[in-house]
Design a protein around this motif. Sequence first.
Motif, PDB file in Angstrom:
ATOM      1  N   LYS A  93      -2.652   7.201 -15.254  1.00 55.98           N
ATOM      2  CA  LYS A  93      -1.502   7.572 -15.476  1.00 55.98           C
ATOM      3  C   LYS A  93      -1.105   8.844 -15.319  1.00 55.98           C
ATOM      4  O   LYS A  93      -0.003   9.288 -14.746  1.00 55.98           O
ATOM      5  N   TRP A  96      -0.193   9.345 -11.569  1.00 58.98           N
ATOM      6  CA  TRP A  96       1.269   8.881 -11.505  1.00 58.98           C
ATOM      7  C   TRP A  96       2.390   9.898 -11.949  1.00 58.98           C
ATOM      8  O   TRP A  96       3.316  10.259 -11.260  1.00 58.98           O
ATOM      9  N   GLU A 116       8.839  -0.670 -11.128  1.00 57.38           N
ATOM     10  CA  GLU A 116       8.445  -0.782 -12.291  1.00 57.38           C
ATOM     11  C   GLU A 116       6.890  -1.678 -12.138  1.00 57.38           C
ATOM     12  O   GLU A 116       6.580  -2.353 -11.382  1.00 57.38           O
ATOM     13  N   GLY A 117       6.013  -1.424 -13.387  1.00 62.26           N
ATOM     14  CA  GLY A 117       4.823  -1.891 -13.423  1.00 62.26           C
ATOM     15  C   GLY A 117       4.714  -3.615 -13.583  1.00 62.26           C
ATOM     16  O   GLY A 117       5.707  -4.017 -13.907  1.00 62.26           O
ATOM     17  N   SER A 141      -3.327   0.643 -11.937  1.00 64.46           N
ATOM     18  CA  SER A 141      -2.320   1.531 -11.238  1.00 64.46           C
ATOM     19  C   SER A 141      -0.998   0.629 -11.117  1.00 64.46           C
ATOM     20  O   SER A 141      -0.047   1.049 -11.355  1.00 64.46           O
ATOM     21  N   TYR A 142      -1.121  -1.039 -10.828  1.00 60.90           N
ATOM     22  CA  TYR A 142       0.024  -1.634 -10.856  1.00 60.90           C
ATOM     23  C   TYR A 142       0.616  -1.901 -11.886  1.00 60.90           C
ATOM     24  O   TYR A 142       1.775  -2.529 -12.014  1.00 60.90           O
ATOM     25  N   ARG A 143      -0.177  -1.887 -12.840  1.00 54.32           N
ATOM     26  CA  ARG A 143       0.435  -2.115 -14.270  1.00 54.32           C
ATOM     27  C   ARG A 143       1.305  -0.833 -14.595  1.00 54.32           C
ATOM     28  O   ARG A 143       2.671  -1.087 -15.484  1.00 54.32           O
ATOM     29  N   ILE A 144       1.151   0.328 -14.115  1.00 57.36           N
ATOM     30  CA  ILE A 144       2.133   1.585 -14.133  1.00 57.36           C
ATOM     31  C   ILE A 144       3.131   1.360 -13.223  1.00 57.36           C
ATOM     32  O   ILE A 144       4.281   1.705 -13.777  1.00 57.36           O
ATOM     33  N   HIS A 145       2.928   1.273 -11.914  1.00 55.28           N
ATOM     34  CA  HIS A 145       3.874   1.156 -11.039  1.00 55.28           C
ATOM     35  C   HIS A 145       3.611   0.033  -9.958  1.00 55.28           C
ATOM     36  O   HIS A 145       2.470   0.076  -9.444  1.00 55.28           O
ATOM     37  N   ASN A 146       4.268  -0.725  -9.738  1.00 52.26           N
ATOM     38  CA  ASN A 146       3.988  -2.058  -8.579  1.00 52.26           C
ATOM     39  C   ASN A 146       4.431  -1.567  -7.475  1.00 52.26           C
ATOM     40  O   ASN A 146       5.236  -1.948  -6.578  1.00 52.26           O
ATOM     41  N   ASP A 172       3.735  -3.457  -2.888  1.00 46.43           N
ATOM     42  CA  ASP A 172       3.732  -3.995  -4.207  1.00 46.43           C
ATOM     43  C   ASP A 172       3.058  -5.118  -3.944  1.00 46.43           C
ATOM     44  O   ASP A 172       2.678  -5.556  -2.866  1.00 46.43           O
TER      45      ASP A 172
END
Length: 457
Positions: A93, A96, A116-117, A141-146, A172
């Motif tokens: 986090k 990012w 968006e995640g 990381s992909y929960r934060i940004h896909n 993505d």
Amino acid sequence: MAASSELRMDHLPSDPLLHILSFLSFRDLIHCSYVSRRLNDLSKHNPLWKTLCSKHWLLTDADRLQSGVSWYSLFKQYYRDLGRYIQYYPVLKRAWEQLKSFLQQRCPRMIASLKEGATEVELNDIEAQISCRLPDDYRCSYRIHNGQKLVIPGLMGSMSLSNHYRSEVLLDVETAAGGFQQRKGMRRCLPLTFCFHTGLSQYMALEPAEGRRMFESFYPCPDQTAQDPSAIDMFITGSCFLEWFTTYVHNVVTGEYPIIRDQIFRYVHDKGCVATTGDITVSVSTSFLPELSSVHPPHFFFTYRIRIEMSSGASPEAACQLDSRYWKITTSDGNVEEVQGPGVVGEFPVMTPGKVHEYASCTTFSTPSEYMEGHYTFHRLANKEEVFHVAIPRFHMVCPPFREPVVRTQKASTSFTPRLDDHDDDGEYCDGDGDDFGDLRGINMAALEGAWCPRHI
């Protein structure tokens, strides 16, 4: 008398108890809440959970006010949603946030390409689709940004030469799953990046197979000398997603990678690669291009960017023009080559006080590491007879470690020589018969012994 002298928890003042509780982890704090009613009340003290919310979820007072709940309840909310990633979340986090803050100032249009995640359900569906587990640091990381939209420039860096361009998009998870590899030589590999112009991708190995370590990232490099198309060498770029991504972000936000024309260029500048002669300073940054390189046959392609700057405090009489260049090139096997020629990439720049001239060039070698040094020859504009040299600092070009596929190493097992992969985690030699990790090379041992100091790119 004995009963009256007993020390009871209920009689202890709150402040020292809260101070003790402040040293506990969130798990230990929850365990304490089951000990007694008094500790149960104290363990829910808001300032304790404010600290833990800041530590694990990077939450601020504004986040709590927006939620409308206590710090304790807010921690529980985040833990229910992201608890499996608690060891990775604060690191990723923060990375990012640092990256977005930097891009907002230097490359604002890149911010709009971030997606968006993804949700837990979406990530679980991807795992079911590819029949393979995604590592938790990748999922976090992909929960934060896909990743990002399929646009140019790519988030993961660019490189441009006169007739070559590369820009890598962070894929993505849905697009990455569509490129999941099951073919021989690339089994169980998930693409992390993609370049429209070259077709280049970095991959992450989801299983330890065919000479790859689990979760390491790499550029695939087909063995051009092998008859078997599954013989694919690998330039290693990271041991896991967390290291791969946070190292890249660090290089971006600290200025290690320059911003050129609103793009992140993956040139690496060694602070020691600077030389000043009189009023002129020369600095060098370098980059390795895996898409133009190969291990078999050995062909390693590098580009370097040189900045020539005349001090703004120099006198007008110091104005000069570059006439020629001289290079001394030393490879890791000890061969030395000397090259000289007129100008730089067809130009003869004139330097005046405060002026900066930059240019990029490239070179190839048959060894994975080498260094270059040399000088420019200038003449004064006021007096053409006054000729002088300006030093070019020594700079190293070292390709990333590379590993040969199991297909090749099994064929070469009859002529065994110790390899970096033949050590276990404790530094002892491992039995080569059970090694499925291929051959890790590309590190110049002479350099490690002090002949020069190589720098990983």
